[in-house]
Scaffold this motif. Structure first.
Motif, PDB file in Angstrom:
ATOM      1  N   LYS A  26     -42.019  62.270  75.246  1.00  0.00           N
ATOM      2  CA  LYS A  26     -43.101  63.199  75.695  1.00  0.00           C
ATOM      3  C   LYS A  26     -43.517  64.477  75.212  1.00  0.00           C
ATOM      4  O   LYS A  26     -44.623  64.756  74.773  1.00  0.00           O
ATOM      5  N   ILE A  27     -42.345  65.220  74.775  1.00  0.00           N
ATOM      6  CA  ILE A  27     -42.518  66.713  74.219  1.00  0.00           C
ATOM      7  C   ILE A  27     -43.044  66.453  72.562  1.00  0.00           C
ATOM      8  O   ILE A  27     -44.328  66.855  72.361  1.00  0.00           O
ATOM      9  N   TYR A  28     -42.636  65.289  71.888  1.00  0.00           N
ATOM     10  CA  TYR A  28     -42.682  65.280  70.570  1.00  0.00           C
ATOM     11  C   TYR A  28     -44.327  64.636  70.659  1.00  0.00           C
ATOM     12  O   TYR A  28     -45.237  65.051  69.679  1.00  0.00           O
ATOM     13  N   PHE A  29     -44.833  63.727  71.512  1.00  0.00           N
ATOM     14  CA  PHE A  29     -46.198  63.419  71.606  1.00  0.00           C
ATOM     15  C   PHE A  29     -47.072  64.447  71.883  1.00  0.00           C
ATOM     16  O   PHE A  29     -48.024  64.415  71.104  1.00  0.00           O
ATOM     17  N   VAL A  92     -55.239  71.406  75.258  1.00  0.00           N
ATOM     18  CA  VAL A  92     -53.960  70.867  75.241  1.00  0.00           C
ATOM     19  C   VAL A  92     -52.882  71.966  75.553  1.00  0.00           C
ATOM     20  O   VAL A  92     -51.918  71.837  76.161  1.00  0.00           O
ATOM     21  N   PHE A  93     -53.096  73.205  75.053  1.00  0.00           N
ATOM     22  CA  PHE A  93     -52.016  74.453  75.288  1.00  0.00           C
ATOM     23  C   PHE A  93     -51.923  74.648  77.012  1.00  0.00           C
ATOM     24  O   PHE A  93     -51.133  74.947  77.386  1.00  0.00           O
ATOM     25  N   PHE A  94     -53.273  74.926  77.338  1.00  0.00           N
ATOM     26  CA  PHE A  94     -53.315  74.812  78.839  1.00  0.00           C
ATOM     27  C   PHE A  94     -52.881  73.808  79.561  1.00  0.00           C
ATOM     28  O   PHE A  94     -51.919  74.134  80.733  1.00  0.00           O
ATOM     29  N   LYS A  95     -52.619  72.694  79.101  1.00  0.00           N
ATOM     30  CA  LYS A  95     -52.065  71.406  79.997  1.00  0.00           C
ATOM     31  C   LYS A  95     -50.647  71.619  79.815  1.00  0.00           C
ATOM     32  O   LYS A  95     -50.036  70.760  80.698  1.00  0.00           O
ATOM     33  N   LEU A  96     -50.096  72.384  78.836  1.00  0.00           N
ATOM     34  CA  LEU A  96     -48.635  72.060  78.557  1.00  0.00           C
ATOM     35  C   LEU A  96     -47.628  72.470  79.544  1.00  0.00           C
ATOM     36  O   LEU A  96     -46.696  71.793  79.909  1.00  0.00           O
ATOM     37  N   ASN A  97     -47.978  73.613  80.367  1.00  0.00           N
ATOM     38  CA  ASN A  97     -47.313  73.913  81.421  1.00  0.00           C
ATOM     39  C   ASN A  97     -47.763  73.236  82.952  1.00  0.00           C
ATOM     40  O   ASN A  97     -47.321  74.202  84.001  1.00  0.00           O
ATOM     41  N   ARG A  98     -48.728  72.472  82.955  1.00  0.00           N
ATOM     42  CA  ARG A  98     -49.277  72.099  84.066  1.00  0.00           C
ATOM     43  C   ARG A  98     -49.112  70.539  84.353  1.00  0.00           C
ATOM     44  O   ARG A  98     -49.909  69.745  84.346  1.00  0.00           O
ATOM     45  N   ASN A  99     -47.783  69.897  84.352  1.00  0.00           N
ATOM     46  CA  ASN A  99     -47.572  68.826  84.351  1.00  0.00           C
ATOM     47  C   ASN A  99     -47.918  68.141  85.729  1.00  0.00           C
ATOM     48  O   ASN A  99     -47.962  67.123  85.749  1.00  0.00           O
ATOM     49  N   LYS A 100     -47.838  69.135  86.826  1.00  0.00           N
ATOM     50  CA  LYS A 100     -48.111  68.366  88.183  1.00  0.00           C
ATOM     51  C   LYS A 100     -49.797  68.219  88.280  1.00  0.00           C
ATOM     52  O   LYS A 100     -50.017  68.036  89.346  1.00  0.00           O
ATOM     53  N   MET A 106     -49.776  60.488  81.882  1.00  0.00           N
ATOM     54  CA  MET A 106     -49.894  59.728  80.474  1.00  0.00           C
ATOM     55  C   MET A 106     -51.232  59.363  80.398  1.00  0.00           C
ATOM     56  O   MET A 106     -51.853  59.405  79.137  1.00  0.00           O
ATOM     57  N   VAL A 107     -52.263  59.115  81.621  1.00  0.00           N
ATOM     58  CA  VAL A 107     -53.510  58.602  81.393  1.00  0.00           C
ATOM     59  C   VAL A 107     -54.268  59.854  80.582  1.00  0.00           C
ATOM     60  O   VAL A 107     -55.313  59.482  79.850  1.00  0.00           O
ATOM     61  N   PHE A 108     -54.050  60.915  81.306  1.00  0.00           N
ATOM     62  CA  PHE A 108     -54.626  62.140  80.642  1.00  0.00           C
ATOM     63  C   PHE A 108     -54.564  62.154  78.888  1.00  0.00           C
ATOM     64  O   PHE A 108     -55.449  62.171  78.327  1.00  0.00           O
ATOM     65  N   TYR A 109     -53.274  61.922  78.571  1.00  0.00           N
ATOM     66  CA  TYR A 109     -53.182  61.938  77.292  1.00  0.00           C
ATOM     67  C   TYR A 109     -53.331  60.690  76.634  1.00  0.00           C
ATOM     68  O   TYR A 109     -53.688  60.753  75.093  1.00  0.00           O
ATOM     69  N   THR A 110     -54.065  59.707  77.389  1.00  0.00           N
ATOM     70  CA  THR A 110     -54.508  58.549  76.600  1.00  0.00           C
ATOM     71  C   THR A 110     -56.164  58.966  76.568  1.00  0.00           C
ATOM     72  O   THR A 110     -56.842  58.718  75.500  1.00  0.00           O
ATOM     73  N   VAL A 111     -56.576  59.396  77.690  1.00  0.00           N
ATOM     74  CA  VAL A 111     -58.126  59.482  77.804  1.00  0.00           C
ATOM     75  C   VAL A 111     -58.622  60.545  76.943  1.00  0.00           C
ATOM     76  O   VAL A 111     -59.592  60.561  76.241  1.00  0.00           O
ATOM     77  N   PHE A 112     -57.725  61.839  76.656  1.00  0.00           N
ATOM     78  CA  PHE A 112     -58.386  62.740  76.337  1.00  0.00           C
ATOM     79  C   PHE A 112     -58.660  62.785  74.788  1.00  0.00           C
ATOM     80  O   PHE A 112     -59.618  63.257  74.397  1.00  0.00           O
ATOM     81  N   PRO A 113     -57.806  62.257  73.913  1.00  0.00           N
ATOM     82  CA  PRO A 113     -57.995  62.315  72.560  1.00  0.00           C
ATOM     83  C   PRO A 113     -59.179  61.238  72.138  1.00  0.00           C
ATOM     84  O   PRO A 113     -60.033  61.620  71.311  1.00  0.00           O
ATOM     85  N   ILE A 114     -59.308  60.102  72.944  1.00  0.00           N
ATOM     86  CA  ILE A 114     -60.505  59.312  72.879  1.00  0.00           C
ATOM     87  C   ILE A 114     -61.648  60.089  73.253  1.00  0.00           C
ATOM     88  O   ILE A 114     -62.640  59.675  72.520  1.00  0.00           O
TER      89      ILE A 114
END
Lengths: 500, 122
Positions: A26-29, A92-100, A106-114
């Protein structure tokens, strides 16, 4: 120098790897994602000196244009791609501390870079069908991102959004089919050379086909009257989605629109239609924003007004027939609008609840309030911020080419905008508030765009130099020469001539 | 004959496109609306593939029995066929997401009628 196509490939690869890697590292990703966007920013900064003298033509699969897909990294496209990567990094910086924030992170981190890869391609591709494909990837990503956090009215707002954008996609595809039937090509630069090279070409039918494509894009750029489908998606989804639509999606779609208008619209009747649509969009959106209570929807209306403004000034610039800098200034306006609107959405996120109303002020922070104010002043055009410099030059150019009524509309629009935005900012103001509740990473996400605004404020000469160098038409002329040199079509013609 | 065939192909596409759009706009039921969009999308795909049709030409597939120096002179235009494949994939993705949101709304509120949805919204 590394091939700039890598800036598209890396986020795309990251998106498709996310379902495999995210759960385990998670963190490394997340660190990997930050590294990819940082690398993209550095790569694009490195190529700026090269592309400002000669645009980089990249033929995908080594198939020469107009048969293969061609990407052009000119100064305009590169700066827009740089802006997209910069905003992506801040998100991405903004989302780092907004896990909830998401039901499925995981869907966010899949769709966002695409989504980001599609936006960079959209800014640089020269193939009209490619534009359609990437635009669909962008809208499909937006459908998914909008539904990640479910509020009471999210589903209905997304259904309305899909209805509107589906109509837009159908119109766009019909227009592309008509354009292909008329010209036999899908390459924008090749079509432009056909349009300007043959005296007997039916420009009226051609402009109808282009206008159908532009109508499709207007739906995607949320222009009047199509924005009735999309205002709910601002109001009933997360605030970060508003930042993505306004800061990224809308800006890039407007960029593609003004590129097509600049190259393809020749018939003055269609230019007049674009001007009318633009002005109606400005008036309708500014008055709607003025009376709107939901803060997210209000910021959305403000963005629609900016789209209308940009389309109108580009159409006026072409209609005047006099050499002017309005096109370059419109591109700079896109960048300034994207950065400031995105900052406003991120800052407003700390102050509003799921219904767009003000929440408990004790939780809010001074940094977010400060960021909101700076972004407002930049967007409206108050000195010394860069928005003032651009709007001042736009008004001067409009007066020079004899369109004083448009200058008056811009001033009235800015006046309305500053009233409702500062009224909103006043509600955010908290006496004796400390930043103890504001995480460092959120502060970083708010401060990074402000640094860019300050950079442009301190040295507006840089802004002027970049805007005067940016002319898409010049880049296209260079590209046409290159296509003529490399095209295998020409080789065939030469061979046939020799045989004859 | 060639002209009649071309007109028929285009007409077929235009009828499906307009019919589908009318169904999508006037239907009060979300599923019927989705069906309308699917029909309209099929119509656009037919229009798109028709742009590559040339009367009395072969499919653009080379084989050893039809060796020629200039294959472009005997086959139809293959580009629109490739474009339509991409367009179909995009259509499927959009339709599936549309269905997903309609289903999720139905599970929560027990209706997919647009009028009832607006009432729920208010």
């Amino acid at each position: 120098m590394i091939n700039p196509v890598i800036t598209i490939i890396l986020p795309l690869l990251l998106g498709f790897l996310s379902p495999l890697l995210y759960k385990h590292i998670k963190i490394y990703f997340k660190i990997l994602m930050i590294s990819v966007f940082t690398f993209n920013i550095l790569e694009l900064i490195i190529i700026i000196p090269t592309v400002s003298s000669l645009p980089l033509q990249i033929y995908m699969g080594n198939i020469p244009a107009p048969f293969g897909i061609m990407l052009t990294f000119g100064l305009t496209g590169t700066i827009i791609a740089l802006m997209v990567n910069f905003i992506a990094l801040c998100i991405v910086f903004f989302k780092l501390n907004r896990n909830k924030d998401c039901d499925n992170e995981m869907v966010f981190y899949t769709v966002f870079p695409i989504l980001i890869a599609a936006l960079i391609s959209l800014a640089n591709t020269q193939d009209i069908f490619n534009i359609f494909v990437f635009l669909e990837i962008v809208t499909i990503s937006v459908y998914i991102l909008a539904g990640l956090k479910k509020y009471k009215k999210t589903d209905l707002s997304v259904i309305k959004f899909i209805t509107g954008t589906s109509i837009g996609a159908l119109l766009m595809l019909t227009g592309i089919a008509a354009l292909y039937a008329l010209t036999g090509s899908l390459n924008i630069i090749h079509i432009h050379s056909i349009l300007t090279g043959y005296a007997y070409f039916n420009t009226y039918l051609f402009n109808i086909a282009v206008f159908i494509i532009l109508t499709g894009l207007m739906v995607e750029a949320y222009m009047f009257p199509f924005n009735i489908f999309v205002t709910d998606i601002y109001a009933h989804t997360q605030t970060i989605n508003g930042a993505i639509y306004s800061g990224l999606v809308q800006s890039i779609v407007v960029f593609v629109m003004i590129k097509l208008i600049k190259l393809f619209i020749i018939n003055p009747m269609f230019l007049n239609i674009m001007i009318v649509i633009g002005i109606v969009t400005i008036i309708f959106s500014q008055f709607s924003a003025f009376t709107e209570k939901n803060i997210r929807r209000m910021l959305g209306f403000s963005s629609f007004a900016q789209s209308g403004l940009l389309i109108t000034i580009v159409a006026l610039s072409l209609k005047s027939g006099v050499h002017n800098e309005l096109f370059s200034l419109a591109i700079m306006m896109i960048i300034i609008h994207a950065i400031s609107k995105f900052t406003m959405f991120l800052a407003a996120d700390r102050f509003i609840d799921e219904n767009g109303n003000i929440i408990n002020k004790k939780k809010a922070g001074q940094v977010s309030f400060f960021a909101f104010i700076i972004a407002t002043l930049t967007l409206v055009g108050i000195p010394p911020f860069p928005g003032f410099y651009i709007k001042f030059r736009i008004i001067s150019e409009l007066l020079r080419i004899n369109y004083p009524w448009m200058a008056v509309i811009i001033v009235i629009s800015a006046f309305l905008e500053i009233i409702y935005l500062l009224k909103t900012a006043r509600k955010f103001f908290v006496k004796n508030s400390t930043d103890s509740n504001e995480p460092l990473i959120s502060i970083l996400a708010a401060i990074l765009p402000l640094l860019i605004i300050f950079l442009f404020s301190v040295n507006p000469a840089y802004l002027y130099r970049s805007s005067s160098e940016m002319d898409f038409k010049e880049e296209t002329e260079i590209s046409i020469q290159e296509i003529n040199e490399t095209s295998i079509l020409n080789e065939h013609i030469e061979e046939n001539n020799i045989e004859e | 004959m060639a002209l009649v065939l071309e007109i028929l192909f285009y007409l077929n596409g235009i009828i499906l496109l307009t019919g589908g759009l009318i169904i999508a706009i006037i239907s009060r039921n979300i599923i019927k609306m989705i069906i309308g969009f699917v029909l309209a999308h099929t119509g656009v795909n037919i229009i798109l593939v028709s742009t590559g049709y040339i009367f009395n030409r072969m499919p653009p597939i080379l084989n050893k029995f039809q060796q020629t120096n200039n294959p472009a002179a005997i086959s139809v235009d293959p580009v629109p066929q490739a474009l339509v494949l991409t367009s179909i994939v995009i259509g499927v993705a959009t339709t599936s997401l549309f269905m997903f949101y309609a289903l999720r709304y139905y599970r929560d509120n027990g209706t997919i009628d647009r009028d009832s949805m607006e009432e729920h919204n208010d």
